[in-house]
Design a protein around this motif. Structure first.
Motif, mmCIF file in Angstrom:
data_model
loop_
_atom_site.group_PDB
_atom_site.id
_atom_site.type_symbol
_atom_site.label_atom_id
_atom_site.label_comp_id
_atom_site.label_asym_id
_atom_site.label_seq_id
_atom_site.Cartn_x
_atom_site.Cartn_y
_atom_site.Cartn_z
ATOM 1 N N VAL A 165 0.848 -1.199 0.000
ATOM 2 C CA VAL A 165 0.000 0.000 0.000
ATOM 3 C C VAL A 165 0.881 1.246 0.000
ATOM 4 O O VAL A 165 0.677 2.167 -0.795
ATOM 5 N N LEU A 166 1.862 1.272 0.884
ATOM 6 C CA LEU A 166 2.765 2.433 0.936
ATOM 7 C C LEU A 166 3.544 2.572 -0.371
ATOM 8 O O LEU A 166 3.723 3.682 -0.877
ATOM 9 N N GLY A 167 4.001 1.452 -0.915
ATOM 10 C CA GLY A 167 4.725 1.488 -2.183
ATOM 11 C C GLY A 167 3.875 2.007 -3.319
ATOM 12 O O GLY A 167 4.320 2.832 -4.123
ATOM 13 N N LEU A 168 2.634 1.543 -3.401
ATOM 14 C CA LEU A 168 1.724 2.031 -4.444
ATOM 15 C C LEU A 168 1.452 3.519 -4.283
ATOM 16 O O LEU A 168 1.449 4.270 -5.265
ATOM 17 N N ALA A 169 1.204 3.952 -3.050
ATOM 18 C CA ALA A 169 0.954 5.375 -2.807
ATOM 19 C C ALA A 169 2.164 6.201 -3.234
ATOM 20 O O ALA A 169 2.021 7.277 -3.829
ATOM 21 N N SER A 170 3.362 5.685 -2.977
ATOM 22 C CA SER A 170 4.586 6.394 -3.359
ATOM 23 C C SER A 170 4.729 6.467 -4.875
ATOM 24 O O SER A 170 4.997 7.534 -5.433
ATOM 25 N N ILE A 171 4.529 5.351 -5.540
ATOM 26 C CA ILE A 171 4.627 5.312 -7.004
ATOM 27 C C ILE A 171 3.626 6.273 -7.639
ATOM 28 O O ILE A 171 3.926 6.939 -8.629
ATOM 29 N N ARG A 172 2.453 6.373 -7.040
ATOM 30 C CA ARG A 172 1.396 7.242 -7.575
ATOM 31 C C ARG A 172 1.579 8.693 -7.150
ATOM 32 O O ARG A 172 0.769 9.547 -7.492
ATOM 33 N N GLY A 173 2.644 8.989 -6.386
ATOM 34 C CA GLY A 173 2.906 10.352 -5.946
ATOM 35 C C GLY A 173 1.948 10.816 -4.864
ATOM 36 O O GLY A 173 1.727 12.011 -4.706
ATOM 37 N N ARG A 174 1.394 9.873 -4.111
ATOM 38 C CA ARG A 174 0.375 10.207 -3.116
ATOM 39 C C ARG A 174 0.719 9.744 -1.706
ATOM 40 O O ARG A 174 -0.152 9.697 -0.844
ATOM 41 N N LEU A 175 1.957 9.391 -1.474
ATOM 42 C CA LEU A 175 2.371 9.017 -0.122
ATOM 43 C C LEU A 175 2.342 10.274 0.747
ATOM 44 O O LEU A 175 2.855 11.315 0.348
ATOM 45 N N PRO A 176 1.715 10.200 1.930
ATOM 46 C CA PRO A 176 1.687 11.384 2.788
ATOM 47 C C PRO A 176 3.087 11.910 3.077
ATOM 48 O O PRO A 176 4.055 11.127 3.145
ATOM 49 N N GLY A 177 3.196 13.204 3.253
ATOM 50 C CA GLY A 177 4.488 13.814 3.557
ATOM 51 C C GLY A 177 5.038 13.359 4.892
ATOM 52 O O GLY A 177 6.245 13.255 5.080
ATOM 53 N N THR A 178 4.160 13.066 5.831
ATOM 54 C CA THR A 178 4.567 12.599 7.150
ATOM 55 C C THR A 178 4.013 11.200 7.357
ATOM 56 O O THR A 178 2.797 11.007 7.375
#
Length: 170
Positions: A107-120
């Motif tokens: 989930v975190l990896g997908l959010a990161s790839i999509r440019g949507r990982l929270p800043g914190t």
């Protein structure tokens, strides 16, 4: 790459774990204890993510601040409190999360790839002693819940959330 979601200032504490596998349920137990300390208006969203895995992607992508509470198998003595910051969670060489956590790493990896990982993003957890079938946490992990809650309160205080002092009871 998809545009980041408009997150505003959504602050989420996410408890993860399977309550039917003893220490595996640590994140949910810690979330409940944190909720008792924070009271009726915690200033943050408290979310029991259980073992929802990829179903948590919309939640992760919609928050600005994410604090994860979970059991973490880092090969340490049972009950050892473990913290990992945003940059260390996806790059966990030598640290394996519990079975549901592999999916949460995705989930975190997908959010990161999509440019949507929270800043914190921050993880606070403890080394499990026993993840066999059962509903009670081990004594070592039960003893880790108060320090996890204290660290979570300290972390939330950095977010300027309204939190009671350690002497307050809710």
């Amino acid at each position: 790459m998809a545009e980041p979601a408009d997150r505003g200032d959504r602050r989420v504490v996410l408890g993860l774990g399977n309550l039917l596998n003893r220490d595996e349920g640590l994140g949910v137990h810690a979330l409940r204890a944190l909720g008792q300390r924070l009271g009726a208006d915690p200033g943050v969203e408290l979310v029991d993510g259980g073992v929802l895995g990829l179903n948590l992607l919309p939640l992760v992508e919609s928050c600005s601040h994410l604090l994860v509470l979970d059991a973490v198998d880092a090969g340490r003595p049972p009950g050892t409190v473990i913290e990992l910051g945003r940059d260390r969670i996806p790059m966990l060489r030598g640290v394996t999360f519990s079975e549901h956590q592999v999916t949460f790493q995705e989930v975190l990896g997908l959010a990161s790839i999509r440019g949507r990982l929270p800043g914190t993003v921050h993880l606070i957890g403890a080394q499990p002693a026993d993840i066999s079938v059962g509903v009670e946490v081990s004594p070592a992990v039960r003893g880790a819940i108060p320090p996890i809650v204290e660290r979570a309160l300290e972390f939330l205080d950095r977010w300027d959330a309204t939190v009671p002092t350690s002497g307050d009871a809710s």
